[in-house]
Design an enzyme around this catalytic site. Structure first.
Site, short mmCIF file in Angstrom:
data_model
loop_
_atom_site.label_atom_id
_atom_site.label_comp_id
_atom_site.label_asym_id
_atom_site.label_seq_id
_atom_site.Cartn_x
_atom_site.Cartn_y
_atom_site.Cartn_z
N ARG A 1 -7.09 10.34 2.36
CA ARG A 1 -5.84 10.91 2.37
C ARG A 1 -5.99 12.55 1.71
NH1 ARG A 1 -1.96 12.04 -0.23
NH2 ARG A 1 -2.20 10.37 -1.24
N PRO B 1 -4.43 22.26 -18.12
CA PRO B 1 -4.55 21.18 -18.66
C PRO B 1 -3.68 20.22 -19.24
CG PRO B 1 -6.90 22.28 -18.08
CD PRO B 1 -5.45 23.22 -17.67
N ALA C 1 3.70 17.37 0.50
CA ALA C 1 2.34 16.54 0.32
C ALA C 1 3.34 15.81 -0.19
CB ALA C 1 1.55 17.30 -1.03
N ARG D 1 -10.49 -18.93 2.54
CA ARG D 1 -10.69 -19.60 1.43
C ARG D 1 -10.23 -21.03 1.54
NH1 ARG D 1 -13.93 -19.40 -2.52
NH2 ARG D 1 -12.52 -19.51 -4.87
N GLN E 1 2.59 -23.23 -0.83
CA GLN E 1 4.30 -22.93 -0.62
C GLN E 1 3.74 -21.19 -1.77
OE1 GLN E 1 6.60 -25.37 -2.02
NE2 GLN E 1 6.72 -26.86 0.30
N LEU F 1 -7.13 -12.86 -4.09
CA LEU F 1 -8.95 -13.28 -4.22
C LEU F 1 -9.36 -13.88 -4.89
CD1 LEU F 1 -7.42 -11.19 -1.20
CD2 LEU F 1 -9.12 -10.05 -1.47
N GLU G 1 1.77 14.66 -7.58
CA GLU G 1 2.42 14.77 -6.94
C GLU G 1 4.08 14.64 -7.75
OE1 GLU G 1 1.15 17.48 -5.38
OE2 GLU G 1 -0.48 16.48 -4.03
N PHE H 1 15.84 16.29 -17.59
CA PHE H 1 14.54 16.91 -17.56
C PHE H 1 13.50 17.30 -19.37
CE2 PHE H 1 15.47 17.43 -13.19
CZ PHE H 1 13.62 16.75 -12.57
#
Length: 390
Positions: A96, A140, A248, A274, A285, A344, A369, A389
């Protein structure tokens, strides 16, 4: 036992889409499942991606710059573009990212701020995937504060001379063209830089533990000489690059939910198969509580993405609304990936399953972003009227 429902059925998500949108989503999902998913684990492990082959396939599919009009672009809706991002990131955030950087950053910048000659030269090839673009804004020492950039462009007769460095640039080492933002005597301006220009180099960044199936690079500009026509004529100041970033971010709102959905579907399937103490893990549960809570967040994230897609299609989406979607959906997606990993167990850390790969990738998505903290401050400013900011 009754047949289990899918997440889409639980929230009746298809009822919110039209026939064309469903067809686009399903087409991208098939492409991703057939062409990318069988290989993505190996690409991630090897930290290598066949970018040019993928780009041409994605170009044939029509998803590169698909929300732009003309110049070989598909001209689809913002919602359709979001759905494509969702299905691509359900396979891997790196895929993506390739599409987002190509279409919503590099192509969008040229499409919205470029000259007609720039559009004609680059956009048809970029839409076809035969030319790859990158977007040079972050430096940077300047990520969240792009106004502090040090990359500069100086006039030399009719030409421009660019010097500086950019960092964390997706597609940089494989790009044919870079949209580079630089400080000039007239403020911050954008430049279309063919990557074969003398003085331009893009060393690839190695040793990543996230977005390994993605090319990430540094851009180095050492006395890069460009003609006057290389400057984007319609972008002046930070509004240009920030407008691209907003595009984006929109794709990320959908994409993050693709990663979350893939994690949850994998965890449910694993739990059903599993056996633990003579019954399936899904029959416990505590497992069902985890699954239900995660399903709520995946569903709500989809609903938020669809809502913002409709707003954007009407030209009504505001930047703080996009920030809301990016903050919520990425934050929830990474929490879901981590919770799915617990279902898992030890298998959750292997590339046999997609969960740890999504979790690692989302660590990058959480930051790029706009970091979560920046989006919190954008929302805070919208609600209080106070800029915090600094």
């Amino acid at each position: 036992m009754s047949d289990p429902q899918s997440l889409s059925q639980l929230f009746a998500l298809d009822s919110l889409l039209d026939t064309e949108e469903i067809a686009i989503r399903d087409t991208v999902r098939r492409f991703a499942d057939e062409k990318i998913r069988p290989h993505i684990g190996d690409w991630f492990e090897a930290a290598a991606l066949p970018v040019r082959e993928l780009a041409e396939g994605l170009g044939e599919l029509g998803v590169l710059g698909m929300h732009l009009e003309g110049y070989g672009c598909a001209g689809m809706s913002a919602t359709a573009y979001g759905l494509a991002c969702l299905e691509l990131e359900a396979v891997d955030s790196g895929i993506r990212s390739l599409v987002s950087v190509q279409g919503s950053l590099a192509m969008y910048a040229i499409h919205h701020y470029g000259s007609e000659d720039q559009k004609q030269e680059w956009l048809p090839r970029m839409a076809a995937g035969t030319a790859i673009g990158c977007f040079g804004l972050t430096e940077p020492d300047f990520g969240s504060n792009p106004a502090g950039m040090r990359t500069g462009a100086k006039r030399d007769g009719d030409d421009w001379i660019l010097n500086g460095t950019k960092m964390w640039i997706t597609n940089g080492s494989v790009a044919d063209v870079a949209v580079v933002w630089a400080r000039t005597d007239d403020g911050i301006r954008g430049f279309v830089v063919p990557t074969d220009t003398p003085g331009f180099s893009a060393p690839e960044i190695k040793h990543k533990m996230s977005l390994r199936a993605s090319v990430t690079s540094e851009l180095v500009l050492e006395d890069v000489r460009l003609p006057g026509s290389a400057m984007l004529p319609e972008a002046k100041g930070l509004s240009g690059p920030l407008g691209c970033l907003n595009e984006a971010r929109f794709g990320i709102i959908f994409g993050a939910m693709g990663a979350a959905r893939d994690c949850l579907e994998s965890a449910i399937s694993y739990a059903q198969d599993r056996q633990v103490f003579d019954k399936s893990l899904a029959a416990y549960q505590i497992t069902q509580v985890k699954i239900a809570d995660m399903a709520l967040e995946v569903g709500k994230g989809h609903l938020l993405a669809y809502h913002l897609g409709r707003l954007k299609d009407r030209g009504e989406a505001r930047p703080e609304q996009v920030s809301t979607g990016k903050l919520n959906n990425v934050r929830e997606a990474i929490a879901i990936a981590r919770e799915c990993r617990t279902i898992l167990g030890a298998n959750g850390i292997t590339l046999e399953y997609p969960v740890i790969r999504h979790a690692n990738n989302l660590e990058s998505v959480l930051t790029y972003e706009g970091t979560s903290e920046v989006h919190q401050l954008v929302i805070g400013k919208a609600l209080t009227g106070e800029a915090a900011f600094r």
